[in-house]
Design an enzyme around this catalytic site. Structure first.
Site, PDB file in Angstrom:
ATOM      1  N   SER A  14       0.825  -1.252  -0.011  1.00  0.00           N
ATOM      2  CA  SER A  14       0.060   0.120  -0.174  1.00  0.00           C
ATOM      3  C   SER A  14       1.003   1.322   0.010  1.00  0.00           C
ATOM      4  CB  SER A  14      -0.776   0.006   1.398  1.00  0.00           C
ATOM      5  OG  SER A  14      -1.452   1.317   1.325  1.00  0.00           O
TER       6      SER A  14
ATOM      7  N   TYR B 153      -2.301  -0.206  10.478  1.00  0.00           N
ATOM      8  CA  TYR B 153      -2.276  -0.662   9.247  1.00  0.00           C
ATOM      9  C   TYR B 153      -1.056  -0.068   8.529  1.00  0.00           C
ATOM     10  CZ  TYR B 153      -3.929  -0.641   4.360  1.00  0.00           C
ATOM     11  OH  TYR B 153      -3.961  -0.966   2.897  1.00  0.00           O
TER      12      TYR B 153
END
Length: 701
Positions: free
Chosen positions: A577, A590
Site C-alpha cells: 500500500s 495498518y
C-alpha cells in the site's frame, strides 16, 4: 470401463425435427462424442455426403462433410467440418503414386474444397470418401479397440459380430488405407462395419440416425461379449492386486511433497509444465496390479492413445516417492534421466532420414503404485486429456488380456505415427503459446476485487490460478465465474486463512495436487482499520499484524519452499500500500503492517536471488471500486479522518493524486502481471511499483 448396463445416449427425434443434413451430422457427432465409451477426446471422425448447389454452376453436386483437422466430435460446431467436392476427391485416384508417396495426397485436399471452406481437411478424409455410404462414423471405443488389440483379433471379431463386421490389419491412416477400405468393402458386401486392427471401428448408415444407432449397437455388442467372456473365464483383472491404495490424506501429503520436485525436474529442460492427477477406479486397479510392469512396457495400441501418451509410461516405485529432500530429488532425477535415455535410444533406432528432430524426451504418463497416475504437459488441459487417453488404454489392456492377449502398437509403427511429417506440420502451425502458459499463480484474497482482477489478468496470459480466500461463499462464486470464462482446467479455489499456519500449508498442498506446484505468488489478502493512536487497541494492532504481516510471511514462506523444491525460479508479488511508504493519520496499525510487507519482500528478494526467485511489491492507493476493504467500516473511518462524506471518497482520492485519476483493480492487476511475467521483468527483484496516480509523499527513496 462403464459396462453396457449403462445405456448410451439416445437419439432424440423431437430435438432433431426439422434439421437439415449438416445439422443432423453435427447432432450425431456431438452425441457420439458425449460418451467416452464411444470415443476419446479429439478421437474419431464423422462424415456425410450431402447434395448442394454448386456456387459457380448452380448445378447439384455431391459434397463430403467430414470432421476437420484437430477437432473434437463432442464439442465441435458446424464450422468444424471440412467440405469437399466428391467428384474431385474421386479424381485424386489418378494422382496416387503408391504407399511411399501417399503423404503428398494431403496437399491435394485443399484443391477439393467446396464453397471456400477454410477448415483444413484431416488425414482421415480419404477413409470417408472411399466408402460408398452416405453416412460414416469412425470411432475409437474402448470395447472395440480391446478386440482390435488382441493377438487373435481377426478371428475374435468374426466371433463377436457373427460375420457382420469385417476386419483389416493395422495400417497408418491415409490414402492407402482409404483404398484398402474401399476394396475390402467391395469384396465383402452386406457388412455393418469394419474393425481396423489395433485402431478402431468404421460403421455406416443411410441416414444420420441409422448410422448413429448402428455405431452404438456395434459398440454395445462388443461390450456385452467382453463382459460375458470375462465372467465365464473368471479371470483376475491384471493378474490381481499387488498393492493397496494409500489413504487419501496420506496420498495427498505424499503428492504435496513429491509433485513440485517432479514438476521442476521435468520443466528444467523443456520449459514449464503442469501436472494432472488421476485416481479413478480404472487407474488404481492398474497401478496396484501384479501385471503393471509388463503391460505398461507394451505401450498403447490405438494411434490416438499413443500420440497423447508417448511410447510408454514411467513407473515411479514407492521406494522413490517415499524419500524426502535431496534423496527424493536425486532418485527422481535418476528415474527421469533413465527414461530420457531410453526415449533417445528409441528415437535413434527408429528415425528415418526425413524424421523431425528429437522432441521433449520426458515422460507424459507416470504411474505411481498405491497413489495413481500423474500426467505432464505444457498446459493443464493437455495433461488432463493425456490422462484420459491413458485410461482408454488401460481399459483396452484390461479387456484384451482378460479374453486373449493384449498386443501393443509395433515400435516402428509407433515412431512413424509420433514423428509423422504431417503431424509435425500440424505442430508447427500451432500459435505461439501465451507468456504464462505452464505457470501456476497462487492469489490470496482471490475473491476480492483486486484478487479477481489479478486472476483475470493472469488467466488472459495463459496461467492457471489458485484463488485462496477465507470467504467460502465469495470464493465459490468467483471460482465458478472465472472457470466459466476461462475453462475449468485453469481455475481452482481453496479455503485459506492466511493467519493459520496449518491452513496455509494445506492450501499449498492442494495447489501441488491440482497443478504440481506454484510459480507465482500474489500475496493480496488484506483488511483495513482506522483509529487514533491513543485509541488503537492491542486487539486492533494484533489483527493488522496477524493478517498483513504474519499472513504475508506464512504465504510467502510456503511459496518459497515450493519454488525452491521445483528449482526453476519463481515470482513473489506482495500487494502492499501507499501507506507502507508514508503514514496516514489514524491508521497506525495498518501503516506499520504494510511497511512490514515491503521489508518482508526485500528479504525474500535477497534470499531468493540465488534460486531465481524474484520478489517485488505493488503499492496501490485508494482502490475503491470493487475492493472489499471499502465495504466495511474503513470507508466510514477514512471519510471521518478526512472530514468528508463517504460518497465523496473516490473523488477526494482522485483529486488528491498528482495525475487526478482514479486507481482501479485492473491497474493493480497490470502492475502485478509485469512482475509475474519473466518476459517483462526477469531482471527486477526487490523493487516497488507505486500504482497511486502519483503521490509525492510516497515516492520511493
Amino acid at each position: 470401463m462403464n459396462t453396457a448396463t449403462t445405456p448410451f445416449p439416445r437419439w432424440d427425434d423431437a430435438a432433431t425435427a426439422g434439421m437439415d443434413e449438416p445439422h443432423l451430422l453435427l447432432y450425431r457427432s456431438n452425441l457420439l462424442g458425449s460418451d467416452l465409451r464411444i470415443t476419446n477426446y479429439g478421437g474419431g471422425n464423422t462424415s456425410a455426403k450431402i447434395v448442394h448447389k454448386d456456387p459457380l454452376t448452380g448445378r447439384d453436386v455431391e459434397v463430403l462433410w467430414v470432421k476437420g483437422s484437430g477437432g473434437d466430435v463432442g464439442s465441435m460446431k458446424l464450422d468444424g467440418f471440412s467440405t469437399l467436392y466428391m467428384d474431385k476427391l474421386r479424381a485424386l485416384q489418378g494422382l496416387y503414386r503408391g504407399l511411399e508417396h501417399e503423404d503428398e495426397m494431403v496437399g491435394y485436399l485443399p484443391h477439393c474444397t467446396f464453397n471456400l471452406n477454410t477448415r483444413a481437411a484431416s488425414i482421415d478424409t480419404p477413409l470417408h470418401s472411399s466408402l460408398p455410404y452416405t453416412h460414416v462414423d469412425h470411432m475409437h471405443p474402448d470395447a472395440v479397440i480391446a478386440i482390435a488389440a488382441m493377438a487373435n483379433s481377426e478371428a475374435i471379431t468374426r466371433q463377436v459380430f457373427g460375420g457382420t463386421v469385417g476386419w483389416m490389419p493395422w495400417l497408418r491412416p491415409g490414402y492407402e488405407l482409404g483404398q484398402q477400405l474401399k476394396a475390402y468393402n467391395e469384396a465383402h458386401p452386406g457388412l455393418r462395419g469394419i474393425v481396423l486392427g489395433g485402431h478402431g471401428l468404421f460403421s455406416w448408415g443411410e441416414t444420420s440416425k441409422a448410422c448413429y444407432e448402428n455405431t452404438v449397437d456395434l459398440i454395445e455388442t462388443a461390450q456385452n461379449w467382453l463382459a460375458a467372456e470375462r465372467a465365464e473365464k473368471k479371470v483376475q483383472v491384471f493378474g490381481g492386486a499387488r498393492f493397496e491404495s494409500l489413504p487419501d490424506a496420506q496420498r495427498d501429503a505424499t503428492l504435496a511433497r513429491v509433485l513440485p520436485v517432479l514438476r521442476g525436474l521435468a520443466s528444467a529442460a523443456g520449459g514449464h509444465k503442469l501436472l494432472h492427477l488421476n485416481t479413478s477406479a480404472e487407474v488404481m486397479q492398474f497401478v496396484n496390479s501384479a501385471e503393471l510392469e509388463p503391460l505398461a512396457a507394451l505401450g498403447t495400441s490405438c494411434p490416438d492413445h499413443f500420440l497423447r501418451t508417448k511410447i510408454r509410461p514411467l513407473i515411479v516405485p514407492e521406494s522413490v516417492y517415499s524419500l524426502e529432500g535431496a534423496a527424493l530429488k536425486d532418485a527422481l532425477n535418476q528415474l527421469l534421466a533413465g527414461y530420457r535415455a531410453d526415449y533417445a535410444a528409441y528415437y535413434e533406432r527408429c528415425k528415418r532420414a526425413t524424421s523431425p528432430a528429437l522432441r521433449d524426451p520426458n515422460p507424459v504418463v507416470l504411474l505411481l503404485p498405491r497413489i495413481g497416475m500423474v500426467t505432464i504437459a505444457k498446459d493443464k488441459a493437455t495433461a488432463r486429456i493425456a490422462g484420459e487417453f491413458y485410461v482408454n488404454a488401460v481399459n483396452v489392456m484390461r479387456e484384451a488380456n482378460a479374453v486373449d492377449r493384449y498386443v501393443g502398437l509395433p515400435e516402428q509403427e509407433a515412431f512413424d505415427i509420433e514423428y509423422w511429417l504431417l503431424e509435425e506440420a500440424k505442430l508447427q502451425r500451432m500459435p505461439k503459446p501465451k507468456p504464462l502458459v505452464g505457470r501456476v499463480a497462487f492469489i490470496t484474497g482471490g475473491a476480492g476485487g483486486i484478487g479477481q482482477a489479478i486472476a483475470r489478468r493472469m488467466l488472459q496470459e495463459g496461467a492457471c490460478v489458485v484463488l485462496a480466500d477465507i470467504d467460502q461463499t465469495a470464493l465459490d462464486s468467483v471460482t465458478a465465474a472465472l472457470a466459466k470464462a476461462h475453462g475449468k482446467d485453469h481455475v481452482r479455489g481453496v479455503l485459506c486463512n492466511v493467519t493459520d499456519e496449518a491452513s496455509v500449508i494445506a492450501a499449498y498442498g492442494r495447489a501441488a495436487v491440482e497443478f504440481g506446484g506454484v510459480d507465482i505468488l500474489v500475496s493480496n489478502a488484506g483488511i483495513a482499520s482506522a483509529a487514533p493512536i491513543d485509541e488503537t487497541t492491542l486487539e486492533l494492532w494484533n489483527r493488522n499484524q496477524s493478517i498483513l504481516a504474519t499472513g504475508y510471511f506464512l504465504v510467502g514462506r510456503e511459496a518459497f519452499k515450493v519454488m525452491k523444491a521445483q528449482g526453476v525460479g519463481g515470482s513473489i508479488v506482495m500487494i502492499a500500500s501507499k501507506n507502507g511508504m508514508v503514514a496516514s493519520a489514524q491508521a497506525t496499525a495498518y501503516c506499520a503492517a504494510k511497511a512490514a510487507e515491503i521489508q518482508l519482500s526485500r528479504s525474500f528478494a535477497l534470499e531468493g536471488a540465488p534460486l531465481g526467485i524474484r520478489s517485488n511489491v505493488v503499492n496501490p492507493d485508494a482502490v475503491i471500486r470493487g475492493s472489499k476493504i471499502w465495504t466495511g467500516k474503513w470507508s466510514e473511518e477514512r471519510a471521518a479522518a478526512n472530514k468528508i462524506e463517504e460518497g465523496d471518497l473516490e473523488a477526494f482520492y482522485r483529486d488528491r493524486s498528482m495525475l487526478k485519476r482514479s486507481v482501479f483493480p485492473e491497474d493493480i492487476a497490470e502492475a502485478t502481471y509485469f512482475f509475474a511475467c519473466e518476459d517483462l521483468s526477469a531482471k527486477s527483484t526487490g523493487n516497488i511499483l507505486n500504482v497511486d496516480a502519483g503521490n509525492l509523499a510516497a515516492f520511493t527513496r
